[in-house]
Scaffold this motif. Structure first.
Motif, mmCIF file in Angstrom:
data_model
loop_
_atom_site.group_PDB
_atom_site.id
_atom_site.type_symbol
_atom_site.label_atom_id
_atom_site.label_comp_id
_atom_site.label_asym_id
_atom_site.label_seq_id
_atom_site.Cartn_x
_atom_site.Cartn_y
_atom_site.Cartn_z
ATOM 1 N N LYS A 12 0.855 -1.193 0.000
ATOM 2 C CA LYS A 12 0.000 0.000 0.000
ATOM 3 C C LYS A 12 0.885 1.235 0.000
ATOM 4 O O LYS A 12 1.881 1.293 0.720
ATOM 5 C CB LYS A 12 -0.897 -0.009 1.229
ATOM 6 C CG LYS A 12 -1.942 1.072 1.214
ATOM 7 C CD LYS A 12 -2.907 0.884 2.354
ATOM 8 C CE LYS A 12 -3.946 1.978 2.349
ATOM 9 N NZ LYS A 12 -4.865 1.849 3.460
ATOM 10 N N GLY A 13 0.519 2.220 -0.808
ATOM 11 C CA GLY A 13 1.325 3.436 -0.911
ATOM 12 C C GLY A 13 2.520 3.191 -1.821
ATOM 13 O O GLY A 13 2.372 2.804 -2.962
ATOM 14 N N GLU A 14 3.708 3.386 -1.295
ATOM 15 C CA GLU A 14 4.927 3.139 -2.071
ATOM 16 C C GLU A 14 5.157 1.635 -2.200
ATOM 17 O O GLU A 14 4.976 0.901 -1.232
ATOM 18 C CB GLU A 14 6.128 3.794 -1.391
ATOM 19 C CG GLU A 14 6.067 5.306 -1.379
ATOM 20 C CD GLU A 14 6.107 5.896 -2.780
ATOM 21 O OE1 GLU A 14 6.872 5.401 -3.633
ATOM 22 O OE2 GLU A 14 5.359 6.854 -3.034
ATOM 23 N N LEU A 28 -9.017 -1.842 0.186
ATOM 24 C CA LEU A 28 -9.696 -0.607 0.589
ATOM 25 C C LEU A 28 -10.489 -0.749 1.879
ATOM 26 O O LEU A 28 -10.736 0.232 2.566
ATOM 27 C CB LEU A 28 -10.650 -0.136 -0.519
ATOM 28 C CG LEU A 28 -10.005 0.562 -1.698
ATOM 29 C CD1 LEU A 28 -11.045 0.886 -2.751
ATOM 30 C CD2 LEU A 28 -9.283 1.813 -1.265
ATOM 31 N N ASN A 34 -10.818 3.204 8.947
ATOM 32 C CA ASN A 34 -10.544 4.133 7.862
ATOM 33 C C ASN A 34 -11.016 3.523 6.536
ATOM 34 O O ASN A 34 -10.235 3.362 5.604
ATOM 35 C CB ASN A 34 -9.038 4.430 7.824
ATOM 36 C CG ASN A 34 -8.751 5.743 7.151
ATOM 37 O OD1 ASN A 34 -9.662 6.442 6.729
ATOM 38 N ND2 ASN A 34 -7.498 6.081 7.039
ATOM 39 N N LYS A 37 -10.206 4.615 2.398
ATOM 40 C CA LYS A 37 -9.200 5.666 2.343
ATOM 41 C C LYS A 37 -8.612 5.710 0.933
ATOM 42 O O LYS A 37 -8.304 4.686 0.345
ATOM 43 C CB LYS A 37 -8.090 5.394 3.347
ATOM 44 C CG LYS A 37 -7.035 6.468 3.328
ATOM 45 C CD LYS A 37 -5.904 6.159 4.278
ATOM 46 C CE LYS A 37 -4.883 7.265 4.153
ATOM 47 N NZ LYS A 37 -3.561 6.864 4.476
ATOM 48 N N ASP A 38 -8.481 6.893 0.395
ATOM 49 C CA ASP A 38 -7.941 7.066 -0.945
ATOM 50 C C ASP A 38 -6.424 6.891 -0.903
ATOM 51 O O ASP A 38 -5.733 7.574 -0.163
ATOM 52 C CB ASP A 38 -8.306 8.462 -1.459
ATOM 53 C CG ASP A 38 -8.096 8.601 -2.942
ATOM 54 O OD1 ASP A 38 -8.038 7.569 -3.631
ATOM 55 O OD2 ASP A 38 -7.992 9.738 -3.401
ATOM 56 N N ASP A 39 -5.922 5.941 -1.668
ATOM 57 C CA ASP A 39 -4.492 5.663 -1.690
ATOM 58 C C ASP A 39 -4.188 4.819 -2.925
ATOM 59 O O ASP A 39 -5.068 4.564 -3.731
ATOM 60 C CB ASP A 39 -4.070 4.913 -0.421
ATOM 61 C CG ASP A 39 -2.609 5.147 -0.059
ATOM 62 O OD1 ASP A 39 -1.826 5.555 -0.934
ATOM 63 O OD2 ASP A 39 -2.250 4.906 1.107
ATOM 64 N N ILE A 40 -2.972 4.383 -3.048
ATOM 65 C CA ILE A 40 -2.563 3.524 -4.150
ATOM 66 C C ILE A 40 -2.182 2.165 -3.599
ATOM 67 O O ILE A 40 -1.493 2.061 -2.580
ATOM 68 C CB ILE A 40 -1.367 4.136 -4.909
ATOM 69 C CG1 ILE A 40 -1.782 5.451 -5.559
ATOM 70 C CG2 ILE A 40 -0.826 3.167 -5.952
ATOM 71 C CD1 ILE A 40 -0.640 6.190 -6.215
ATOM 72 N N GLY A 41 -2.643 1.122 -4.271
ATOM 73 C CA GLY A 41 -2.270 -0.237 -3.889
ATOM 74 C C GLY A 41 -1.552 -0.916 -5.039
ATOM 75 O O GLY A 41 -1.881 -0.712 -6.207
#
Length: 80
Positions: A12-14, A28, A34, A37-41
């Protein structure tokens, strides 16, 4: 046809620290406090291409991909 449900990893994230996951996997809704939550996977899996002969194509189909996704194969972006 071969089903590729085993051997997936997720970050998740980086994309630094990948952990093994079972698919289908919905990152998600993992954190109950939470939700969404908007993020990058990031998901990754090694593929054995030794059975693909010269001139043949390898077709990979993803079912159940939510929203915006980009697929990278061999470190190249192929579709948006």
């Amino acid at each position: 046809m071969q089903i590729l449900n085993d051997g997936w990893q997720f970050a998740k994230g980086e994309p630094n620290e990948f952990v093994p996951v079972s698919v289908p996997h919905d990152w998600l809704i993992v954190a109950k406090k939470n939700l969404y939550k908007d993020d990058i996977g990031w998901y990754k899996r090694d593929l054995d291409e030794s059975n693909v002969k010269d001139g043949q194509c390898l077709l990979i189909r993803f079912d159940g991909v939510y929203m915006d996704s980009i697929r990278f194969c061999w470190h190249q972006c192929h579709f948006h």
